[in-house]
Scaffold this motif. Structure first.
Motif, PDB file in Angstrom:
ATOM      1  N   UNK A  27       0.873  -1.280   0.083  1.00 31.69           N
ATOM      2  CA  UNK A  27      -0.010  -0.025   0.011  1.00 31.69           C
ATOM      3  C   UNK A  27       0.739   1.153   0.128  1.00 31.69           C
ATOM      4  N   UNK A  28       2.109   1.345   0.702  1.00 31.20           N
ATOM      5  CA  UNK A  28       2.810   2.645   0.719  1.00 31.20           C
ATOM      6  C   UNK A  28       3.580   2.574  -0.720  1.00 31.20           C
ATOM      7  N   UNK A  32       2.484   6.045  -3.582  1.00 26.05           N
ATOM      8  CA  UNK A  32       3.313   7.054  -4.381  1.00 26.05           C
ATOM      9  C   UNK A  32       3.316   6.686  -5.664  1.00 26.05           C
ATOM     10  N   UNK A  33       3.329   5.678  -6.178  1.00 26.61           N
ATOM     11  CA  UNK A  33       3.522   5.161  -7.736  1.00 26.61           C
ATOM     12  C   UNK A  33       2.239   5.916  -8.256  1.00 26.61           C
ATOM     13  N   UNK A  93       7.665   6.185   1.801  1.00 32.63           N
ATOM     14  CA  UNK A  93       7.356   6.700   2.883  1.00 32.63           C
ATOM     15  C   UNK A  93       6.060   7.306   2.979  1.00 32.63           C
ATOM     16  N   UNK A  94       5.267   6.964   4.050  1.00 33.38           N
ATOM     17  CA  UNK A  94       3.837   7.515   4.154  1.00 33.38           C
ATOM     18  C   UNK A  94       3.871   9.119   3.889  1.00 33.38           C
ATOM     19  N   UNK A 102      12.799  10.066   7.313  1.00 39.94           N
ATOM     20  CA  UNK A 102      12.609   8.546   7.297  1.00 39.94           C
ATOM     21  C   UNK A 102      13.362   7.828   5.954  1.00 39.94           C
ATOM     22  N   UNK A 103      13.021   8.919   4.922  1.00 39.66           N
ATOM     23  CA  UNK A 103      13.393   8.063   3.644  1.00 39.66           C
ATOM     24  C   UNK A 103      15.089   7.932   3.813  1.00 39.66           C
ATOM     25  N   UNK A 104      15.568   9.074   4.340  1.00 40.95           N
ATOM     26  CA  UNK A 104      17.198   9.163   4.485  1.00 40.95           C
ATOM     27  C   UNK A 104      17.517   8.020   5.519  1.00 40.95           C
TER      28      UNK A 104
END
Length: 164
Positions: A27-28, A32-33, A93-94, A102-104
């Motif tokens: 789902x995450x 984004x996609x 990332x949500x 968080x991505x980093x």
């Protein structure tokens, strides 16, 4: 080997993927996609079957848990092209927690995992419309490379990180 690192100042924990995380992994990434592009057959194959498409082939998935909520995911897919050891893929990332590093943290943890496996080069595919992601990849040391065949219509940039 278990990734279980807590980043106290952020209440973020990076943990290894478990089958219970599959729905959030899907789902995450779908979120984004679908926001920027169209889901493709290759997306569904990987997101519906991460065990067989990533883990069983020698890859890894890490999960970010922020304030006890599963908030981000990132995969390290084993490659067998002779040039790259792994592909950094399916990082999401949500939206509610974007901008909190968080991505980093996820990308850094996945790179550390690759290093622990003696990888020498990591590959990734993305799209330049995803400016925060592209900036993150540059910050992590990824450099643009030219054209490997890709299964994704949305891919317009390919990058590599040399570890050794």
């Amino acid at each position: 080997m278990t990734a279980h690192k807590k980043y106290n100042n952020l209440q973020v924990e990076i943990v290894d993927y478990k089958p219970a995380h599959q729905e959030a992994f899907k789902s995450l990434n779908e979120e984004w996609i679908s926001t920027h592009f169209t889901m493709e057959d290759s997306d569904y194959k990987v997101l519906d079957h991460p065990q067989s498409y990533i883990l069983d082939k020698g890859g890894y998935i890490l999960v970010a848990v922020y304030n006890s909520v599963l908030s981000g995911v990132c995969a390290l897919i084993k490659m067998s092209d002779g040039e790259y050891d792994f592909e950094l893929a399916k990082m999401a990332v949500a939206p509610a927690v974007q901008g909190k590093n968080i991505g980093f943290l996820l990308a850094t943890a996945i790179i550390e995992r690759a290093k622990s496996l003696h990888a020498s080069k990591i590959y990734l595919e993305s799209n330049t419309v995803l400016k925060p992601a592209i900036n993150l990849y540059h910050k992590l040391g990824f450099k643009k490379v030219a054209g490997k065949p890709t299964p994704y219509a949305r891919c317009n940039i390919q990058m590599e990180l040399v570890l050794k």
